[in-house]
Write a protein that holds these residues in place. Sequence first.
Motif, PDB file in Angstrom:
ATOM      1  N   GLY A   1     -54.032  16.889 -18.804  1.00  0.00           N
ATOM      2  CA  GLY A   1     -54.771  16.819 -17.553  1.00  0.00           C
ATOM      3  C   GLY A   1     -55.713  17.994 -17.372  1.00  0.00           C
ATOM      4  O   GLY A   1     -56.852  17.840 -16.928  1.00  0.00           O
ATOM      5  N   ALA A   2     -55.253  19.184 -17.729  1.00  0.00           N
ATOM      6  CA  ALA A   2     -56.095  20.371 -17.599  1.00  0.00           C
ATOM      7  C   ALA A   2     -57.260  20.325 -18.584  1.00  0.00           C
ATOM      8  O   ALA A   2     -58.399  20.668 -18.232  1.00  0.00           O
ATOM      9  N   ILE A   3     -57.001  19.893 -19.796  1.00  0.00           N
ATOM     10  CA  ILE A   3     -58.068  19.794 -20.796  1.00  0.00           C
ATOM     11  C   ILE A   3     -59.090  18.744 -20.376  1.00  0.00           C
ATOM     12  O   ILE A   3     -60.299  18.947 -20.503  1.00  0.00           O
ATOM     13  N   TYR A   4     -58.621  17.628 -19.834  1.00  0.00           N
ATOM     14  CA  TYR A   4     -59.532  16.592 -19.359  1.00  0.00           C
ATOM     15  C   TYR A   4     -60.444  17.134 -18.255  1.00  0.00           C
ATOM     16  O   TYR A   4     -61.659  16.925 -18.284  1.00  0.00           O
ATOM     17  N   ALA A   5     -59.870  17.832 -17.290  1.00  0.00           N
ATOM     18  CA  ALA A   5     -60.671  18.386 -16.195  1.00  0.00           C
ATOM     19  C   ALA A   5     -61.675  19.418 -16.721  1.00  0.00           C
ATOM     20  O   ALA A   5     -62.829  19.451 -16.278  1.00  0.00           O
ATOM     21  N   GLY A   6     -61.244  20.241 -17.654  1.00  0.00           N
ATOM     22  CA  GLY A   6     -62.141  21.233 -18.231  1.00  0.00           C
ATOM     23  C   GLY A   6     -63.276  20.593 -19.006  1.00  0.00           C
ATOM     24  O   GLY A   6     -64.439  20.997 -18.878  1.00  0.00           O
ATOM     25  N   LEU A   7     -62.975  19.604 -19.817  1.00  0.00           N
ATOM     26  CA  LEU A   7     -64.021  18.907 -20.569  1.00  0.00           C
ATOM     27  C   LEU A   7     -64.992  18.185 -19.647  1.00  0.00           C
ATOM     28  O   LEU A   7     -66.196  18.151 -19.899  1.00  0.00           O
ATOM     29  N   TYR A   8     -64.478  17.613 -18.584  1.00  0.00           N
ATOM     30  CA  TYR A   8     -65.329  16.914 -17.627  1.00  0.00           C
ATOM     31  C   TYR A   8     -66.348  17.878 -17.020  1.00  0.00           C
ATOM     32  O   TYR A   8     -67.537  17.569 -16.944  1.00  0.00           O
ATOM     33  N   MET A   9     -65.881  19.038 -16.598  1.00  0.00           N
ATOM     34  CA  MET A   9     -66.777  19.984 -15.936  1.00  0.00           C
ATOM     35  C   MET A   9     -67.782  20.580 -16.919  1.00  0.00           C
ATOM     36  O   MET A   9     -68.957  20.729 -16.588  1.00  0.00           O
ATOM     37  N   VAL A  10     -67.352  20.922 -18.115  1.00  0.00           N
ATOM     38  CA  VAL A  10     -68.269  21.482 -19.110  1.00  0.00           C
ATOM     39  C   VAL A  10     -69.301  20.432 -19.530  1.00  0.00           C
ATOM     40  O   VAL A  10     -70.492  20.739 -19.660  1.00  0.00           O
ATOM     41  N   THR A  11     -68.883  19.190 -19.708  1.00  0.00           N
ATOM     42  CA  THR A  11     -69.815  18.126 -20.054  1.00  0.00           C
ATOM     43  C   THR A  11     -70.813  17.883 -18.918  1.00  0.00           C
ATOM     44  O   THR A  11     -72.007  17.672 -19.161  1.00  0.00           O
ATOM     45  N   PHE A  12     -70.338  17.925 -17.684  1.00  0.00           N
ATOM     46  CA  PHE A  12     -71.226  17.771 -16.534  1.00  0.00           C
ATOM     47  C   PHE A  12     -72.296  18.862 -16.534  1.00  0.00           C
ATOM     48  O   PHE A  12     -73.468  18.594 -16.292  1.00  0.00           O
ATOM     49  N   PHE A  13     -71.889  20.082 -16.839  1.00  0.00           N
ATOM     50  CA  PHE A  13     -72.853  21.180 -16.896  1.00  0.00           C
ATOM     51  C   PHE A  13     -73.853  20.985 -18.032  1.00  0.00           C
ATOM     52  O   PHE A  13     -75.052  21.174 -17.862  1.00  0.00           O
ATOM     53  N   VAL A  14     -73.380  20.598 -19.201  1.00  0.00           N
ATOM     54  CA  VAL A  14     -74.266  20.430 -20.359  1.00  0.00           C
ATOM     55  C   VAL A  14     -75.271  19.304 -20.129  1.00  0.00           C
ATOM     56  O   VAL A  14     -76.457  19.445 -20.455  1.00  0.00           O
TER      57      VAL A  14
ATOM     58  N   MET B   1     -56.422  13.047  -4.779  1.00  0.00           N
ATOM     59  CA  MET B   1     -55.713  14.285  -4.644  1.00  0.00           C
ATOM     60  C   MET B   1     -54.237  14.122  -5.027  1.00  0.00           C
ATOM     61  O   MET B   1     -53.647  15.031  -5.593  1.00  0.00           O
ATOM     62  N   LEU B   2     -53.665  12.987  -4.761  1.00  0.00           N
ATOM     63  CA  LEU B   2     -52.259  12.770  -5.085  1.00  0.00           C
ATOM     64  C   LEU B   2     -51.981  12.831  -6.593  1.00  0.00           C
ATOM     65  O   LEU B   2     -51.016  13.486  -7.010  1.00  0.00           O
ATOM     66  N   PRO B   3     -52.821  12.201  -7.451  1.00  0.00           N
ATOM     67  CA  PRO B   3     -52.563  12.333  -8.890  1.00  0.00           C
ATOM     68  C   PRO B   3     -52.649  13.781  -9.377  1.00  0.00           C
ATOM     69  O   PRO B   3     -51.833  14.207 -10.200  1.00  0.00           O
ATOM     70  N   ASP B   4     -53.627  14.523  -8.870  1.00  0.00           N
ATOM     71  CA  ASP B   4     -53.727  15.937  -9.256  1.00  0.00           C
ATOM     72  C   ASP B   4     -52.502  16.709  -8.796  1.00  0.00           C
ATOM     73  O   ASP B   4     -51.985  17.559  -9.530  1.00  0.00           O
ATOM     74  N   LEU B   5     -52.046  16.427  -7.607  1.00  0.00           N
ATOM     75  CA  LEU B   5     -50.847  17.092  -7.086  1.00  0.00           C
ATOM     76  C   LEU B   5     -49.640  16.785  -7.964  1.00  0.00           C
ATOM     77  O   LEU B   5     -48.867  17.689  -8.312  1.00  0.00           O
ATOM     78  N   LEU B   6     -49.500  15.538  -8.347  1.00  0.00           N
ATOM     79  CA  LEU B   6     -48.362  15.158  -9.187  1.00  0.00           C
ATOM     80  C   LEU B   6     -48.447  15.773 -10.576  1.00  0.00           C
ATOM     81  O   LEU B   6     -47.459  16.304 -11.091  1.00  0.00           O
ATOM     82  N   ILE B   7     -49.625  15.688 -11.180  1.00  0.00           N
ATOM     83  CA  ILE B   7     -49.752  16.180 -12.553  1.00  0.00           C
ATOM     84  C   ILE B   7     -49.665  17.699 -12.613  1.00  0.00           C
ATOM     85  O   ILE B   7     -48.910  18.258 -13.406  1.00  0.00           O
ATOM     86  N   PHE B   8     -50.434  18.379 -11.777  1.00  0.00           N
ATOM     87  CA  PHE B   8     -50.534  19.825 -11.915  1.00  0.00           C
ATOM     88  C   PHE B   8     -49.435  20.589 -11.187  1.00  0.00           C
ATOM     89  O   PHE B   8     -48.882  21.535 -11.741  1.00  0.00           O
TER      90      PHE B   8
END
Length: 77
Positions: A36-49, A1-8
């Motif tokens: 960071g946002a693109i990475y999170a988005g790609l991760y979730m879309v890839t997980f779904f696919v 949670m700390l890295p997300d807090l720092l980045i976003f």
Amino acid sequence: MLPDLLIFVVGSVSVAYGLPRNKAWAFPALCVVAGGAIYAGLYMVTFFVLTGGPWLGAALMLPPLVVPAWLAWRLRP
């Protein structure tokens, strides 16, 4: 949670402060937040696919795939 807090959170606040004031570090900070946002988005879309998992999560993460890259492109120095 700390890295997300720092980045976003910290990253977005610093970009919002630095871009209007033409600070030299603002655009690289925008690229970090966008990456960071693109990475999170790609991760979730890839997980779904790959798994057919939560489609709502994938749908909600589609805007972070497009908007940050568009902002970085439009606001580049």
